[in-house]
Design a protein around this motif. Structure first.
Motif, short mmCIF file in Angstrom:
data_model
loop_
_atom_site.label_atom_id
_atom_site.label_comp_id
_atom_site.label_asym_id
_atom_site.label_seq_id
_atom_site.Cartn_x
_atom_site.Cartn_y
_atom_site.Cartn_z
N VAL A 142 0.86 -1.18 0.00
CA VAL A 142 0.00 0.00 0.00
C VAL A 142 0.90 1.23 0.00
N LEU A 143 0.84 1.97 -1.08
CA LEU A 143 1.61 3.21 -1.21
C LEU A 143 0.86 4.34 -0.52
N THR A 144 1.60 5.20 0.19
CA THR A 144 1.03 6.46 0.65
C THR A 144 1.57 7.53 -0.29
N LEU A 145 0.69 8.03 -1.14
CA LEU A 145 1.02 9.10 -2.09
C LEU A 145 0.66 10.41 -1.41
N VAL A 146 1.63 11.30 -1.28
CA VAL A 146 1.40 12.59 -0.65
C VAL A 146 1.53 13.67 -1.73
N VAL A 147 0.43 14.38 -1.99
CA VAL A 147 0.41 15.44 -3.01
C VAL A 147 0.03 16.74 -2.33
N ASP A 148 0.94 17.70 -2.37
CA ASP A 148 0.73 19.00 -1.75
C ASP A 148 0.32 18.86 -0.28
N GLY A 149 0.99 17.94 0.43
CA GLY A 149 0.76 17.74 1.86
C GLY A 149 -0.39 16.82 2.20
N GLU A 150 -1.17 16.38 1.23
CA GLU A 150 -2.35 15.54 1.47
C GLU A 150 -2.01 14.07 1.17
N PRO A 151 -2.09 13.17 2.20
CA PRO A 151 -1.78 11.76 1.97
C PRO A 151 -2.96 11.02 1.32
N HIS A 152 -2.63 10.10 0.42
CA HIS A 152 -3.62 9.28 -0.28
C HIS A 152 -3.13 7.84 -0.28
N PRO A 153 -3.83 6.91 0.42
CA PRO A 153 -3.41 5.51 0.36
C PRO A 153 -3.80 4.91 -0.99
N VAL A 154 -2.84 4.21 -1.63
CA VAL A 154 -3.07 3.57 -2.92
C VAL A 154 -2.69 2.10 -2.76
N PRO A 155 -3.70 1.20 -2.62
CA PRO A 155 -3.40 -0.21 -2.40
C PRO A 155 -3.02 -0.94 -3.69
N ALA A 156 -2.43 -2.12 -3.54
CA ALA A 156 -2.07 -2.96 -4.69
C ALA A 156 -3.29 -3.14 -5.58
N GLY A 157 -3.08 -3.01 -6.89
CA GLY A 157 -4.15 -3.14 -7.86
C GLY A 157 -4.78 -1.81 -8.24
N ALA A 158 -4.54 -0.77 -7.43
CA ALA A 158 -5.13 0.55 -7.71
C ALA A 158 -4.12 1.42 -8.46
N SER A 159 -4.65 2.43 -9.12
CA SER A 159 -3.84 3.38 -9.87
C SER A 159 -4.20 4.79 -9.43
N ALA A 160 -3.34 5.74 -9.74
CA ALA A 160 -3.60 7.15 -9.40
C ALA A 160 -2.94 8.03 -10.46
N THR A 161 -3.48 9.22 -10.59
CA THR A 161 -2.86 10.23 -11.43
C THR A 161 -2.98 11.57 -10.72
N PHE A 162 -2.00 12.45 -10.95
CA PHE A 162 -2.05 13.77 -10.32
C PHE A 162 -1.18 14.74 -11.10
N GLU A 163 -1.49 16.03 -10.92
CA GLU A 163 -0.67 17.09 -11.49
C GLU A 163 0.52 17.29 -10.56
N ALA A 164 1.72 17.18 -11.10
CA ALA A 164 2.93 17.12 -10.28
C ALA A 164 3.67 18.45 -10.17
N HIS A 165 2.95 19.57 -10.32
CA HIS A 165 3.58 20.89 -10.20
C HIS A 165 3.59 21.37 -8.75
N VAL A 166 3.27 20.47 -7.83
CA VAL A 166 3.29 20.77 -6.40
C VAL A 166 4.22 19.75 -5.73
N PRO A 167 4.69 20.05 -4.49
CA PRO A 167 5.52 19.06 -3.80
C PRO A 167 4.76 17.74 -3.67
N HIS A 168 5.46 16.63 -3.83
CA HIS A 168 4.82 15.32 -3.71
C HIS A 168 5.83 14.30 -3.20
N ALA A 169 5.30 13.21 -2.67
CA ALA A 169 6.17 12.19 -2.08
C ALA A 169 5.51 10.83 -2.21
N TYR A 170 6.36 9.81 -2.14
CA TYR A 170 5.91 8.42 -2.15
C TYR A 170 6.44 7.80 -0.86
#
Length: 190
Positions: A142-170
């Motif tokens: 389970v990945l914790t995707l953090v986009v502009d300070g907001e965490p988003h859990p992304v479990p196995a089998g799931a996908s995500a997309t985001f605009e990356a012009h803000v700070p982000h982390a995996y």
């Protein structure tokens, strides 16, 4: 010559080439990338091996992919990248790593990455140019995707997309390794 020496030479040659093609002075590239002029000179003279963050900033400022900056040669229309030629750009002692699988410059840089994050590990990224999009697919953990300070859990089998012009982390906040594939699309420099 070691693999690292070859990589350093390729980066030096390609950085000079792309800076020249864009018509950027050292000062212009330094300002656009937020990297010192001295660092760019050292890279272009193959006197240093910059961090992944510095390489990303330079690629973004030039509007090219990291793959293009590190490419040792340009290939034909179909370019196959054998597993042993994929470039590992980030790793930790715990076993986490990211590997640039392939990239292209057509219609703006596009990169395909393979990532592995061990429990407790994470990687942060500075904002990319406006218009940059990232797509990812988690295949394990389970990945914790953090986009502009907001965490988003992304479990196995799931996908995500985001605009990356803000700070982000995996991050891997779990107990199992996270494995994912990541694509990064950067708009062309105009």
């Amino acid at each position: 010559m070691s693999d690292l020496d070859q990589l350093t030479q390729s980066l030096a040659r390609n950085l000079k080439r792309w800076r020249g093609e864009r018509g950027f002075t050292l000062d212009t590239l330094a300002t656009r990338a937020g990297v010192s002029r001295g660092m760019i000179i050292q890279i272009e003279q193959a006197r240093t091996n910059p961090s992944v963050g510095t390489t990303v900033k330079l690629a973004d400022a030039l509007g090219v992919s990291i793959a293009t900056l590190l490419d040792q040669e340009q290939g034909p229309q179909v370019r196959l990248v054998p597993e042993e030629q994929a470039v590992r750009l980030w790793s930790t002692e715990a076993g986490s790593h990211s590997t640039l699988l392939v990239g292209t410059e057509k219609r703006g840089p596009l990169e395909l990455w393979s990532w592995r994050l061990m429990p407790g590990d994470g990687s942060t990224s500075d904002p990319h140019p406006t218009g940059t999009i990232e797509l990812l697919h988690v295949t394990a953990g389970v990945l914790t995707l953090v986009v502009d300070g907001e965490p988003h859990p992304v479990p196995a089998g799931a996908s995500a997309t985001f605009e990356a012009h803000v700070p982000h982390a995996y991050r891997n906040d779990g107990t199992e390794p996270v494995e994912m594939t990541l694509a990064v699309s950067v708009p062309p420099v105009v």
